[in-house]
Design a protein around this motif. Sequence first.
Motif, PDB file in Angstrom:
ATOM      1  N   SER A  86       5.031  -3.278  -6.865  1.00 14.24           N
ATOM      2  CA  SER A  86       5.564  -4.592  -7.047  1.00 14.24           C
ATOM      3  C   SER A  86       7.143  -4.655  -6.864  1.00 14.24           C
ATOM      4  N   ASP A  87       7.667  -4.231  -7.804  1.00 10.12           N
ATOM      5  CA  ASP A  87       9.000  -4.230  -8.102  1.00 10.12           C
ATOM      6  C   ASP A  87       9.921  -3.618  -6.768  1.00 10.12           C
ATOM      7  N   ALA A  88       9.238  -2.564  -6.187  1.00  8.95           N
ATOM      8  CA  ALA A  88       9.948  -1.641  -5.101  1.00  8.95           C
ATOM      9  C   ALA A  88       9.663  -2.689  -4.041  1.00  8.95           C
ATOM     10  N   VAL A  89       8.700  -3.390  -3.828  1.00 10.12           N
ATOM     11  CA  VAL A  89       8.378  -4.397  -2.555  1.00 10.12           C
ATOM     12  C   VAL A  89       9.343  -5.594  -2.967  1.00 10.12           C
ATOM     13  N   HIS A  90       9.423  -5.868  -4.129  1.00  8.69           N
ATOM     14  CA  HIS A  90      10.628  -7.146  -4.199  1.00  8.69           C
ATOM     15  C   HIS A  90      11.878  -6.718  -3.876  1.00  8.69           C
ATOM     16  N   THR A  91      12.410  -5.551  -4.350  1.00  6.86           N
ATOM     17  CA  THR A  91      13.638  -5.043  -4.136  1.00  6.86           C
ATOM     18  C   THR A  91      13.735  -4.924  -2.605  1.00  6.86           C
TER      19      THR A  91
ATOM     20  N   LEU B 167      12.499   6.236  -7.621  1.00  7.68           N
ATOM     21  CA  LEU B 167      11.914   7.439  -8.070  1.00  7.68           C
ATOM     22  C   LEU B 167      13.084   8.376  -8.406  1.00  7.68           C
ATOM     23  N   ALA B 168      14.152   8.434  -7.534  1.00  9.57           N
ATOM     24  CA  ALA B 168      15.149   9.349  -7.691  1.00  9.57           C
ATOM     25  C   ALA B 168      15.891   9.072  -9.018  1.00  9.57           C
ATOM     26  N   ALA B 169      15.993   7.791  -9.145  1.00  4.44           N
ATOM     27  CA  ALA B 169      16.720   7.366 -10.350  1.00  4.44           C
ATOM     28  C   ALA B 169      16.010   7.600 -11.625  1.00  4.44           C
ATOM     29  N   ARG B 170      14.745   7.621 -11.440  1.00  5.37           N
ATOM     30  CA  ARG B 170      13.696   7.499 -12.604  1.00  5.37           C
ATOM     31  C   ARG B 170      13.491   9.002 -12.953  1.00  5.37           C
ATOM     32  N   ARG B 171      13.236   9.808 -12.008  1.00  9.01           N
ATOM     33  CA  ARG B 171      12.958  11.302 -12.091  1.00  9.01           C
ATOM     34  C   ARG B 171      13.156  12.112 -10.862  1.00  9.01           C
TER      35      ARG B 171
ATOM     36  N   ASN C  79       0.942  -1.232   0.012  1.00 13.11           N
ATOM     37  CA  ASN C  79       0.015   0.056   0.006  1.00 13.11           C
ATOM     38  C   ASN C  79       0.913   1.146   0.073  1.00 13.11           C
ATOM     39  N   LEU C  80       1.772   1.382   0.692  1.00  5.60           N
ATOM     40  CA  LEU C  80       2.630   2.546   0.903  1.00  5.60           C
ATOM     41  C   LEU C  80       3.644   2.786  -0.298  1.00  5.60           C
ATOM     42  N   ALA C  81       3.965   1.449  -0.897  1.00  6.55           N
ATOM     43  CA  ALA C  81       4.703   1.728  -2.523  1.00  6.55           C
ATOM     44  C   ALA C  81       3.759   2.002  -3.416  1.00  6.55           C
ATOM     45  N   ARG C  82       2.616   1.703  -3.298  1.00  6.59           N
ATOM     46  CA  ARG C  82       1.535   2.038  -4.294  1.00  6.59           C
ATOM     47  C   ARG C  82       1.255   3.451  -4.284  1.00  6.59           C
ATOM     48  N   TRP C  83       1.208   3.881  -3.043  1.00  6.91           N
ATOM     49  CA  TRP C  83       0.926   5.606  -2.950  1.00  6.91           C
ATOM     50  C   TRP C  83       2.183   6.166  -3.306  1.00  6.91           C
ATOM     51  N   LEU C  84       3.412   5.680  -3.097  1.00  6.38           N
ATOM     52  CA  LEU C  84       4.661   6.458  -3.391  1.00  6.38           C
ATOM     53  C   LEU C  84       5.130   6.302  -4.735  1.00  6.38           C
ATOM     54  N   MET C  85       4.937   5.020  -5.474  1.00  5.18           N
ATOM     55  CA  MET C  85       5.279   4.869  -6.728  1.00  5.18           C
ATOM     56  C   MET C  85       4.214   5.103  -7.960  1.00  5.18           C
ATOM     57  N   GLY C  86       2.924   4.700  -7.413  1.00  5.25           N
ATOM     58  CA  GLY C  86       1.837   5.146  -8.506  1.00  5.25           C
ATOM     59  C   GLY C  86       1.393   4.028  -9.156  1.00  5.25           C
ATOM     60  N   SER C  87       2.069   3.192  -9.837  1.00  3.53           N
ATOM     61  CA  SER C  87       1.748   2.015 -10.591  1.00  3.53           C
ATOM     62  C   SER C  87       1.964   0.789 -10.105  1.00  3.53           C
TER      63      SER C  87
ATOM     64  N   SER D 159      10.403   1.165   6.543  1.00  2.00           N
ATOM     65  CA  SER D 159      11.432   2.140   6.311  1.00  2.00           C
ATOM     66  C   SER D 159      12.301   1.741   5.142  1.00  2.00           C
ATOM     67  N   ILE D 160      12.471  -0.030   4.927  1.00  2.00           N
ATOM     68  CA  ILE D 160      13.097  -0.159   3.963  1.00  2.00           C
ATOM     69  C   ILE D 160      12.605  -0.143   2.569  1.00  2.00           C
ATOM     70  N   VAL D 161      11.129  -0.298   2.702  1.00  3.69           N
ATOM     71  CA  VAL D 161      10.329  -0.335   1.396  1.00  3.69           C
ATOM     72  C   VAL D 161      10.231   1.118   1.116  1.00  3.69           C
ATOM     73  N   ARG D 162      10.237   2.024   1.703  1.00  6.48           N
ATOM     74  CA  ARG D 162      10.337   3.299   1.237  1.00  6.48           C
ATOM     75  C   ARG D 162      11.631   3.798   0.837  1.00  6.48           C
ATOM     76  N   ASN D 163      12.546   3.402   1.482  1.00  5.25           N
ATOM     77  CA  ASN D 163      13.984   3.721   0.825  1.00  5.25           C
ATOM     78  C   ASN D 163      14.166   3.210  -0.700  1.00  5.25           C
ATOM     79  N   CYS D 164      13.747   2.265  -0.552  1.00  4.77           N
ATOM     80  CA  CYS D 164      13.636   1.356  -1.945  1.00  4.77           C
ATOM     81  C   CYS D 164      12.873   2.381  -3.167  1.00  4.77           C
ATOM     82  N   CYS D 165      11.703   2.677  -2.748  1.00 10.73           N
ATOM     83  CA  CYS D 165      10.757   3.399  -3.549  1.00 10.73           C
ATOM     84  C   CYS D 165      11.525   4.634  -4.025  1.00 10.73           C
ATOM     85  N   LEU D 166      12.064   5.407  -2.832  1.00  7.93           N
ATOM     86  CA  LEU D 166      12.664   6.737  -3.134  1.00  7.93           C
ATOM     87  C   LEU D 166      13.679   6.643  -4.035  1.00  7.93           C
ATOM     88  N   ALA D 167      14.700   5.476  -3.733  1.00  7.67           N
ATOM     89  CA  ALA D 167      15.853   5.217  -4.633  1.00  7.67           C
ATOM     90  C   ALA D 167      15.341   5.090  -6.117  1.00  7.67           C
TER      91      ALA D 167
END
Lengths: 252, 182
Positions: B40-45, B78-82, B27-35, B68-76
């Motif tokens: 799913s990829d962020a949670v997997h990582t 996002l930062a790499a993408r845009r 749920n957190l990843a979904r709200w951070l990442m959008g798609s 906090s790990i999930v969030r860090n993966c999401c932010l990483a």
Amino acid sequence: MKCEAARPLLEGYLDGELERTAVDEIEAHLAGCAACRAELAALESLRGALRALPRERAPADLRARLAAIGELPAMDSTRAATPGSWWKLAAAVVLGIAIGAGVMRWNLADRGGPVGGALFTRDLLASHLRALAANSPVDVISEDRHTVKPWFAGKIGESPPVVDPKSAEFPLLGGRIDYVGDRRTAVIVYGHRKHVIDVYIAPGADAADARSLQLQGFSVTPCRLSGQSAWIIADVDADSLREFSGLLGCGD
Amino acid sequence: MPRPPSAPLDVGLARDLTLPHLDSAYNLARWLMGSPQDASDAVHTAFLRAARYVHTYAGGNAKAWWLSIVRNCCLATLAARRPGDVSLDVLETDGAAHFGATESDAPEEQLHLAQSAALVMHHLEKLPREFREVLVLREIEDASYREIGEILGVPIGTVMSRLARARQLMRKALSATPGVQP
């Protein structure tokens, strides 16, 4: 309580994060103030709207991907998002075991975590910093240990040792219950000049092989206090700290 | 006594710590990442990272540690993408439009629309990340200030001020929607 004082507390009230006394005060204010009641109602209505949102559930394919990770024979076919991650993972885990020989898995089951480990220390420090950031680092304010000690009764499993150093340099300020990670922990609070010294009592934890640490300008010092493990967290100089732990009767 | 090196066991430990909170993570990843795919990829990582660093987990709040790990993966990601913010193009397709929000003349209907999940979702998605995440954690995941502070790695005071600002922004956005104000 006036509106200016009540407004900043409304959200804490809504979130159930206020202390009892503040709750009483704000409820008294709300009873007589229509404007603040309206503000609270607006906050509640936003909450209702947000909580009505559908909560995203982890999809089955994600669960399947994660379930496949631990299975050694399946490692060639299960890499979806992070190719090559399995070998890196395996290497890291082996290395992790080699390095962190003291951080053993069964510790987690036995005592809820290898107390004295880096994360525990960080939890301690985080807890201390949170308390410093709060309005008051004490929940029960008293210089009398006979007030502080009974306050913990019924709030926490084991009665913590409350030592009064009987020193004007290190007055007993009171106590609080704080979380170290998700562990409820008794904290005895002392003062030293303008500084706050927190003594975290962690029964069942073993401070024996833990080391004293300096983190972000704070010292985290393990000690034995009346047979229980304790950690002293403060930003006072080494001499004062030594004097203080001597006054407490700390064993190393 | 060191345990014999046995990787699957530690993946097992990571699983014990993270799987009970997999929905929260997603749920957190979904709200951070959008798609959904990115989430799913962020949670997997994040899971792989959790398994790798599971020896650093030393008790404490497993949910906060994991999120906090999930969030860090999401932010990483996002930062790499845009650098800057989450991809709005993905979000735009997901909120109000997805829920079929349409213009309507009837005030009552608009009022209903304003309160509907679609519009709230739309505005929450448009909120800057730092405000969006505190609201998601507080209101949808029911996390305490302390937990949010742990997940974000910020003091409680910061959690409180961000939450206040986030609520303010949401209220403003919702009240600024045409037809909502009486």
